[in-house]
Design an enzyme around this catalytic site. Structure first.
Site, short mmCIF file in Angstrom:
data_model
loop_
_atom_site.label_atom_id
_atom_site.label_comp_id
_atom_site.label_asym_id
_atom_site.label_seq_id
_atom_site.Cartn_x
_atom_site.Cartn_y
_atom_site.Cartn_z
N SER A 202 0.87 -1.09 0.03
CA SER A 202 0.04 0.05 -0.10
C SER A 202 0.92 1.23 -0.01
O SER A 202 1.69 1.39 -0.83
CB SER A 202 -0.91 -0.10 1.33
OG SER A 202 -2.16 0.83 0.85
N ASP B 4 -8.22 -7.32 -4.36
CA ASP B 4 -7.92 -5.89 -4.03
C ASP B 4 -8.59 -4.95 -5.03
O ASP B 4 -7.86 -4.61 -5.95
CB ASP B 4 -6.33 -5.87 -3.92
CG ASP B 4 -5.85 -4.34 -3.28
OD1 ASP B 4 -6.83 -3.58 -3.09
OD2 ASP B 4 -4.64 -4.21 -3.14
N HIS C 62 -7.80 -5.62 -0.13
CA HIS C 62 -6.40 -5.19 0.10
C HIS C 62 -5.62 -5.57 1.29
O HIS C 62 -4.27 -5.38 1.44
CB HIS C 62 -6.67 -3.49 0.20
CG HIS C 62 -5.51 -2.64 0.23
ND1 HIS C 62 -4.50 -2.74 -0.65
CD2 HIS C 62 -5.02 -1.70 1.21
CE1 HIS C 62 -3.56 -1.77 -0.62
NE2 HIS C 62 -3.63 -1.30 0.58
#
Lengths: 368, 368
Positions: A144, A308, A341
């Site tokens: 991320s 995701d 995610h």
């Protein structure tokens, strides 16, 4: 092993905005031992709400946020490698940020803190690495926002990093990603307790920050993982309450996560760090993403996850295409996972195998 | 043609919660003419934030929310059909809702308004249709929450509807859909001006309601349509502002839509209507969704859109499978569109062709 957070201090850092921030302090942890050649150091980069405590237990008994991949025999093997993780600039977990007291005024910076970028975070990390006596990192890795920092490292300091592992990330935030962050910021700023950021002497803007975090949690999970985890199950009742207390498990979960977050995170840090993510565009200042990544010298292992939808695989593929267009060394794997995610944090079996092999071969190459 | 909103009044309605609400008023509009056989009436059902003004211009010069499919020669052809649209129970656009003054107290209901369901909305619509002298509708149709009402009509009043056109909808809210609604509710309730719902004499909880609406708008668009519409374009500047004013176009858009929404929508209605959507489960009280839909007698045309991630196609396919499992007459089309959930309102060319043909053949069958 009980780990301790350490601190490094620097006189000043000049930011992408042109502003100089002085002084600045970095909270960091290290695991494993630096070898004599200083060639086995790996920098782990945390995501939006993470901190320096990436592995093992600390004195409070808290496990690190990526403990399932960092440790003896794990993907980031602390028997072989010297692993470093630092809280980002602008954070609220030890590194200088908006909650830090400004020496010039004796009051927290609050909204007088300068707006920072991913590039600024990485610049401060480079200063830390230098202070630790490390010229070149074996690897940088994170998921991320951690992946954004990893990419920025490769572009900003090509000679200082041998391998880059960006996970579940992007070379720039899309309109949708900016939009979700903006909603979080607006939720915080809508809280009257936010008080234009000046709340350190009074009640915290906990209601707004909790709402921001709830939005975040929805985007971190997949439709499928929410169905599996919660479905339409009711919380502590057999029938609808026909009121506005909690009916569904998923409501209870979101409220709980929102309220827990308020205990450990500073609302102003939320504003600054989310802004840094939105500003992030690796191609800025270059003719193209290819041009930006063309100046890197590292090997890349790019990972993304099928479910995701916040950082979808097509964004990782853009990075891979740009690297290949300049004949850079890059491997890409899309891992199958239902966790959305969050997968990079929780669904780590395949991720671990890939990282382990990639690090070992890079390390062998360096030693040769 | 300038249309006017009309009102129907009823002494009382008994709700799914067991509570009786008395009296109750319904705001509605009609377009076209009812034929002598009273066989050409179509009930249009609005989505979450819609109202009775579905087509043509009203005295304020406002176009109806589905004007591009309702009118002379359009999909819902007002030269052939008598089209009705009513504001839902719990709404704030003319029909009795939390902002309505409770005759017993002389004050707005606010949070003393009873929790309502999609079934309650449909029950009130049935009373309206009866008062208009219509025993059987040619069709019911709507998108999103309108589709839920359409499905509920088919199950609750099988003899009263010949054709059902549920668009971009579901037979029940998933955990993710509940989660997004809960975030909106929490944003409203976090606003101190919400004041436990008792704000009708003071400032409205506009900041919380705006945040709720911003979350909604993100979910109504697709990643691709946001990229096309906004990308990373800046708003009124060439470089980042390095502050927390608006940088990106998408931020400006969200703030604008949030603030506009506050002007026309009641925050308590947001709470009640979103709750009704979350409670909706067509299979409730039946052994299965197939059992629920097995008691219907209508023809179905089920439509969904490729880029709609809020009401994804798999939810429409669940409805289709359940109908086919009981040998019901159902056609399903997944339409290609980049517009996300908004597609049912804006990307209407193919939708119009399908609806037009389906209505014509149903009407011909009834007349035969």
């Amino acid at each position: 092993m009980v780990v301790e957070t350490k601190f490094a201090r620097f006189d000043s850092i000049t930011l992408d905005s042109g502003v100089a921030l002085a002084p600045v302090e970095v909270a960091y942890e290290t695991y494993g031992a630096l070898n004599a050649a200083r060639s086995n150091a790996i920098l782990i980069l945390h995501a939006f709400s993470g901190d320096a405590h990436a592995a093992f237990e600390n004195a409070e008994g808290q496990e690190g946020w990526w403990d399932n991949v960092i440790g003896p025999g794990k993907a980031f093997d602390t028997d072989r490698y010297f692993v470093i993780c630092a809280n980002v600039l602008g954070g609220c977990r030890g590194t200088t940020g908006p909650a830090t007291v400004n020496g010039a005024t004796g009051r927290p910076y609050a909204m007088t803190f300068p707006v920072i970028t991913i590039g600024d975070m990485v610049r401060l990390q480079k200063m830390l690495i230098g202070q630790l006596g490390i010229e070149r990192l074996l690897a940088v890795s994170g998921g991320s926002m951690g992946g954004m920092q990893a990419l920025q490292w490769a572009v900003s300091y090509p000679e200082a990093v041998a391998a880059v592992i960006p996970i579940a990330t992007t070379s720039r935030h899309s309109a949708q990603q900016i939009a979700f962050n903006e909603v979080g910021r607006q939720a915080i700023m809508a809280d009257t307790d936010w008080n234009s950021g000046d709340y350190y002497d009074g009640p915290k803007p906990g209601r707004g920050l909790a709402v921001a975090r709830m939005v975040g949690h929805i985007t971190y999970m997949s439709d499928a993982s929410m169905r599996e985890k919660f479905g339409r199950r009711l919380r502590g009742k057999d029938e609808f309450g026909f009121d506005f207390s909690v009916d569904f498990e998923v409501e209870s979960y979101l409220r709980y996560r929102g309220s827990k977050f308020v205990e450990r995170f500073d609302a102003n840090s939320y504003l600054y760090i989310s802004k840094a993510m939105d500003y992030f565009d690796l191609s800025a200042g270059h003719a193209s993403l290819g041009d930006a990544l063309g100046q890197t010298a590292a090997r890349f292992l790019v990972l993304s996850f099928t479910s995701d939808w916040l950082y979808p695989s097509y964004q990782s593929l853009e990075i891979v295409r740009a690297l290949r267009s300049r004949n850079r060394d890059v491997a890409y794997c899309e891992l199958t996972s239902n966790y959305g995610h969050d997968a990079f944090l929780v669904d780590v079996r395949e991720e671990s195998d890939l990282v382990r092999g990639f690090l070992a071969s890079t390390y062998a190459e360096i030693a040769a």
